[in-house]
Design an enzyme around this catalytic site. Structure first.
Site, PDB file in Angstrom:
ATOM      1  N   ALA A 137      12.805  25.546 -15.849  1.00 31.96           N
ATOM      2  CA  ALA A 137      13.748  26.207 -16.630  1.00 31.96           C
ATOM      3  C   ALA A 137      13.358  27.097 -17.623  1.00 31.96           C
ATOM      4  O   ALA A 137      13.897  27.632 -18.488  1.00 31.96           O
ATOM      5  CB  ALA A 137      14.632  25.101 -17.430  1.00 31.96           C
ATOM      6  N   THR A 166      12.208  30.289 -16.905  1.00 34.72           N
ATOM      7  CA  THR A 166      12.898  31.383 -16.509  1.00 34.72           C
ATOM      8  C   THR A 166      14.244  31.695 -17.078  1.00 34.72           C
ATOM      9  O   THR A 166      14.713  32.487 -17.483  1.00 34.72           O
ATOM     10  CB  THR A 166      12.656  31.914 -15.193  1.00 34.72           C
ATOM     11  N   ASP A 221      17.214  37.269 -10.946  1.00 35.77           N
ATOM     12  CA  ASP A 221      16.186  37.782 -10.266  1.00 35.77           C
ATOM     13  C   ASP A 221      17.083  38.647  -9.281  1.00 35.77           C
ATOM     14  O   ASP A 221      18.050  38.325  -8.734  1.00 35.77           O
ATOM     15  CB  ASP A 221      15.110  36.994  -9.803  1.00 35.77           C
ATOM     16  N   LYS A 275      12.777  40.638 -13.406  1.00 37.61           N
ATOM     17  CA  LYS A 275      11.595  40.117 -14.105  1.00 37.61           C
ATOM     18  C   LYS A 275      10.517  40.611 -13.489  1.00 37.61           C
ATOM     19  O   LYS A 275      10.112  40.783 -12.243  1.00 37.61           O
ATOM     20  CB  LYS A 275      11.534  38.574 -14.122  1.00 37.61           C
ATOM     21  N   ASP A 321      22.488  30.560  -9.996  1.00 37.41           N
ATOM     22  CA  ASP A 321      20.945  30.661  -9.210  1.00 37.41           C
ATOM     23  C   ASP A 321      21.133  29.077  -8.382  1.00 37.41           C
ATOM     24  O   ASP A 321      21.935  28.387  -8.746  1.00 37.41           O
ATOM     25  CB  ASP A 321      19.691  30.490 -10.070  1.00 37.41           C
ATOM     26  N   ARG A 360       6.096  39.825 -13.179  1.00 38.01           N
ATOM     27  CA  ARG A 360       5.258  38.953 -13.639  1.00 38.01           C
ATOM     28  C   ARG A 360       3.744  39.484 -13.315  1.00 38.01           C
ATOM     29  O   ARG A 360       3.448  40.488 -12.318  1.00 38.01           O
ATOM     30  CB  ARG A 360       5.241  37.819 -12.250  1.00 38.01           C
ATOM     31  N   ASP A 384       0.827  -1.252   0.029  1.00 37.35           N
ATOM     32  CA  ASP A 384      -0.185   0.039   0.153  1.00 37.35           C
ATOM     33  C   ASP A 384       0.861   1.360   0.100  1.00 37.35           C
ATOM     34  O   ASP A 384       0.270   2.341   0.139  1.00 37.35           O
ATOM     35  CB  ASP A 384      -1.140   0.100   1.250  1.00 37.35           C
ATOM     36  N   GLY A 385       2.277   1.090  -0.186  1.00 38.64           N
ATOM     37  CA  GLY A 385       2.953   2.183  -0.337  1.00 38.64           C
ATOM     38  C   GLY A 385       3.729   2.598   1.057  1.00 38.64           C
ATOM     39  O   GLY A 385       4.611   3.530   1.278  1.00 38.64           O
TER      40      GLY A 385
END
Length: 339
Positions: free
Chosen positions: A236, A238, A181, A204, A230, A206, A46-47
């Protein structure tokens, strides 16, 4: 005879190649064969995650090697359950080595009714009995304050500086470091200082989340070989857009140095088809086959610095000494030319 405490490594399934590489490097540094503690980290049908440690770890200084990368929830639970297993097995100390600390981007409330998940994960790690955290390039340095235990935050910039001085040794004078940024200026400035290069910023704006309305380059990049720096590259979008903007502003070439190559969704395809000459990432996140086969993606190793940092923590010496080129260069001896 009194027991002599040894550093012991155990790894989950997040990044087994890096874990094995760290063990090999520690063996080289100490002259003593070191391997990963024999254990199984499996799942029920069940994980549910099940951990069993086959070796005696009573009184040992344990280091769990596990990035909380994709699948982030599974890898985080593996880490927590391994820590619990070690504490219940009477380990003297448990240190979590997280080359990539997932959920770090959720470090503040950006709008009403949102969580600060980085703090929640920090509480979970501390609550499990982990006594120290070793990581690399946290998304925001103040996340260290989310923990009530010591946090050692390594930096990729000294490794990148060694790589740049080798890869661009014939054109160091034309390099320019670029922050994609405003928020990443401190990280970019640190690398620029190490290689004695100027700094530019891509600003940048938005209109709404996920869409970049406008990008403006702050600084003259005409004729420069630009290196975008960064901490995380996810989809990818930006990054590739910033490369196009830099070229349109007169840059000669664009390369990128990113610490954590999350590279989800269409990222690898975007990078492969982009105007960037190369994307350099570390192995903090296990590379997929697509990443390994991408012609313009290159991976630099972090095992040497993590191995030395683990040994320094174990024997009580300085971890911050690894931020200096004089200390780091010998650790990477043979990989990069001596300065």
């Amino acid at each position: 005879m009194p027991h002599v405490q040894e550093p012991k490594l155990i790894s989950g399934n997040a990044n087994m190649p890096l874990a094995k590489a760290i063990a090999r490097r520690m063996s080289m540094h100490r002259g003593v064969q070191m391997g990963l503690v024999d254990a199984r980290v499996e799942r029920f049908n069940d994980g549910e995650i099940f951990v069993e440690v086959y070796e005696n770890v009573r009184g040992e200084d344990m280091f769990i090697l596990q990035s909380t990368s994709n699948p982030a929830n599974d890898n985080l639970m593996e880490l927590l359950i391994m820590a619990d297993a070690l504490r219940r097995s009477s380990a003297a100390r448990v240190t979590a080595v997280l080359p990539y600390f997932g959920y770090a981007r959720q470090d503040r409330r950006t709008k009403a009714r949102t969580p600060i998940t980085a703090k929640l994960v920090a509480n979970m790690l501390v609550g499990t009995g982990i006594e120290r955290v070793l990581t690399m390039d946290l998304h925001a340095a103040q996340i260290q304050g989310f923990f009530d235990i010591p946090v050692d935050n390594l930096y990729a910039s000294p490794i990148f500086a060694l790589d740049i001085k080798t890869a661009f040794k014939d054109r160091m004078g034309e390099l320019m470091i670029v922050s994609p940024d405003v928020g990443g200026v401190a990280r970019a400035r640190e690398l620029a200082k190490r290689i004695n290069s100027p700094l530019a910023i891509v600003d940048k704006r938005r209109e709404k989340p996920g869409e970049i309305a406008e990008m403006t380059v702050i600084g003259d990049v005409t004729g420069k070989t630009c290196l975008i720096v960064d901490d995380i590259c996810d989809t990818a979008g930006t990054l590739c857009k910033a490369a196009e903007v830099l070229l349109s502003n007169g840059a000669k070439e664009v390369h990128s140095y990113i610490t954590h190559g999350v590279l989800s969704g269409p990222a690898v395809e975007r990078v492969t088809n982009s105007v960037m000459k190369s994307l350099v990432i570390t192995d903090s996140i296990a590379a997929t086959e697509a990443v390994k086969n991408a012609p313009n993606i290159r991976i630099v190793p972090t095992a040497p610095v993590f191995a030395q940092a683990i040994l320094n923590i174990w024997n009580g010496t300085s971890v911050s000494s690894l931020f200096e080129a004089e200390t780091l260069s010998p650790i990477y001896d043979g990989m990069y030319a001596a300065e």
